[in-house]
Design an enzyme around this catalytic site. Structure first.
Site, mmCIF file in Angstrom:
data_model
loop_
_atom_site.group_PDB
_atom_site.id
_atom_site.type_symbol
_atom_site.label_atom_id
_atom_site.label_comp_id
_atom_site.label_asym_id
_atom_site.label_seq_id
_atom_site.Cartn_x
_atom_site.Cartn_y
_atom_site.Cartn_z
ATOM 1 N N PRO A 1 0.786 -1.236 0.000
ATOM 2 C CA PRO A 1 0.000 0.000 0.000
ATOM 3 C C PRO A 1 0.819 1.286 0.000
ATOM 4 C CG PRO A 1 -0.002 -0.991 2.179
ATOM 5 C CD PRO A 1 0.689 -1.965 1.279
ATOM 6 N N LYS B 1 -1.753 2.392 -4.719
ATOM 7 C CA LYS B 1 -2.129 1.980 -6.065
ATOM 8 C C LYS B 1 -3.231 0.934 -6.142
ATOM 9 C CE LYS B 1 0.103 4.866 -7.545
ATOM 10 N NZ LYS B 1 -0.663 5.954 -8.086
ATOM 11 N N TYR C 1 2.640 8.808 -8.339
ATOM 12 C CA TYR C 1 1.740 8.833 -7.186
ATOM 13 C C TYR C 1 0.385 9.413 -7.562
ATOM 14 C CZ TYR C 1 0.543 8.950 -2.216
ATOM 15 O OH TYR C 1 -0.053 8.735 -0.995
#
Length: 391
Positions: free
Chosen positions: A294, A298, A384
């Site tokens: 985690p 994603k 990100y």
């Protein structure tokens, strides 16, 4: 029973797929082993990429997200003596949203209920048959303990790591890649306002820590712990003390505010990819085909990207009788899967400490590069905040 698409799994991947298919006039039936209440209450991911938010809004699922979602420009990277803000909007023109998976699930549940979607909860003994023919079917036992058969044109496996869909792909045709990390996350939910305006990712000699949030009154925080950690060894006082030390309580005047812990758990960390994501008339999406740690935020976003591709492919196959997108679905999806798998591994290995002093120096060097190099910062921000769907 008969439908066009039999969807195994009523989590976000399966529910969103049914929603997208319905918009294109494709019928589906969903099978789920858990109750609706259980599925909607699971605490999971909470960060949505720009492309995920744009998709949800474009298909009528953005009203509550607009009201309750919390947009964020970036994150903080922190290690002892250093604190740097990574501004994604300045770097790549995209942001992320804090909006819990439980909220996405509820939005999907209400939308599918309003549309009259057929969903069978609390089913058992789910089995997939004749997947390499154009008449696959699924057998299961319903919540009233009656044996049922669901015939379909296509089966979509959206049932996660332990469901029957992944197992239905024969060993002879599948390949798997896996990385098990030597640490886990101890995660908590706390009834306390976040102590930060952006997420904090912290490297510390004692281990990684993350300060996230779920709302303006609920905080989500994580600590790196050894695999096999017993929660009984971590009372509230120890958890808050470790978080304060690793997140930099007191440095530069920043303060971590503690509060009542309402939920806690230990999450193992691993990466997993299975190929192909298609076997005959079975198509896999989300955790049924891949798992990421985690750290890179994603998991849910990858599931959304999968079903966005899959919905188009199935509409083309079933409505236009054009199989080309279905034939390339696995390869198309896996390009993004491997990009996100790499980014998640990269973030994980940069921030989680080990006993190797050589690794420590590499991590600190990488953190300094990412926070001082425009190229390094842009790469982090691009991955990100999320690539556009289809890439």
């Amino acid at each position: 029973m008969r439908t066009q698409v039999a969807i195994i799994g009523a989590g976000p991947a399966g529910m969103l797929l049914s929603h997208l298919l319905a918009l294109g006039g494709v019928e589906s039936v969903i099978l789920e082993t858990r109750s609706r209440q259980y599925v909607e209450s699971r605490v999971r991911a909470g960060i949505l990429e720009t492309s995920t938010v744009e998709l949800l809004k474009s298909v009528g699922l953005g009203e509550r997200l607009e009201q309750r979602g919390d947009p964020h420009r970036g994150i903080y990277l922190r290690w002892p003596g250093e604190r740097h803000h990574m501004d994604f909007v300045d770097l790549v023109g995209r942001k992320v949203w804090i909006y819990g998976q439980t909220e996405v699930q509820r939005d999907l549940g209400r939308a599918r209920e309003a549309a009259g979607q057929e969903i069978h909860h609390e089913v058992t003994e789910v089995a997939l048959h004749e997947l390499q023919t154009d008449r696959p079917h699924v057998t299961f036992t319903d919540s009233d303990r009656r044996a049922q058969r669901l015939d379909a044109d296509v089966v979509a496996g959206c049932d996660g790591s332990f469901g029957p869909s992944r197992a239905a792909v024969p060993d002879a045709v599948r390949s798997t890649w896996e990385r098990t990390y030597p640490y886990s996350w101890l995660g908590i939910l706390a009834d306390v306002a976040p102590s930060t305006d952006e997420l904090i990712y912290a490297w510390h000699p004692d281990g990684f820590a993350l300060h996230s949030m779920r709302s303006d009154t609920v905080s989500r925080l994580y600590l790196q712990v050894p695999n096999g950690t017993d929660l009984a060894d971590w009372p509230d006082e120890r958890i808050w003390a470790a978080l304060a030390a690793r997140l930099g309580h007191g440095a530069d005047g920043w303060q971590l505010t503690a509060g009542p812990i309402t939920d806690r758990g230990v999450l193992p960390m691993r990466s997993f990819v299975m190929t192909p994501m298609r076997h005959g008339r079975l198509f896999l999406a989300g955790d049924a085909a891949h798992i990421v740690p985690p750290t890179g935020a994603k998991g849910l976003n990858l599931a959304v990207a999968d079903v966005a591709l899959l919905a188009r492919a199935l509409h083309s196959l079933l409505c236009d009788r054009d199989p080309r997108l279905a034939e390339t679905y696995s390869d198309d999806a896996l390009r993004r899967v491997w990009r996100c798998t790499h980014f998640s591994w990269w973030m994980t290995t940069m921030l989680h400490t080990s006993t190797d002093p050589f690794d420590t120096q590499l991590q600190l060097s990488q953190l300094r590069w990412v926070t001082t190099s425009t190229a390094g910062a842009t790469g982090l921000a691009e991955n990100y905040a999320g690539l556009p769907l289809g890439l």
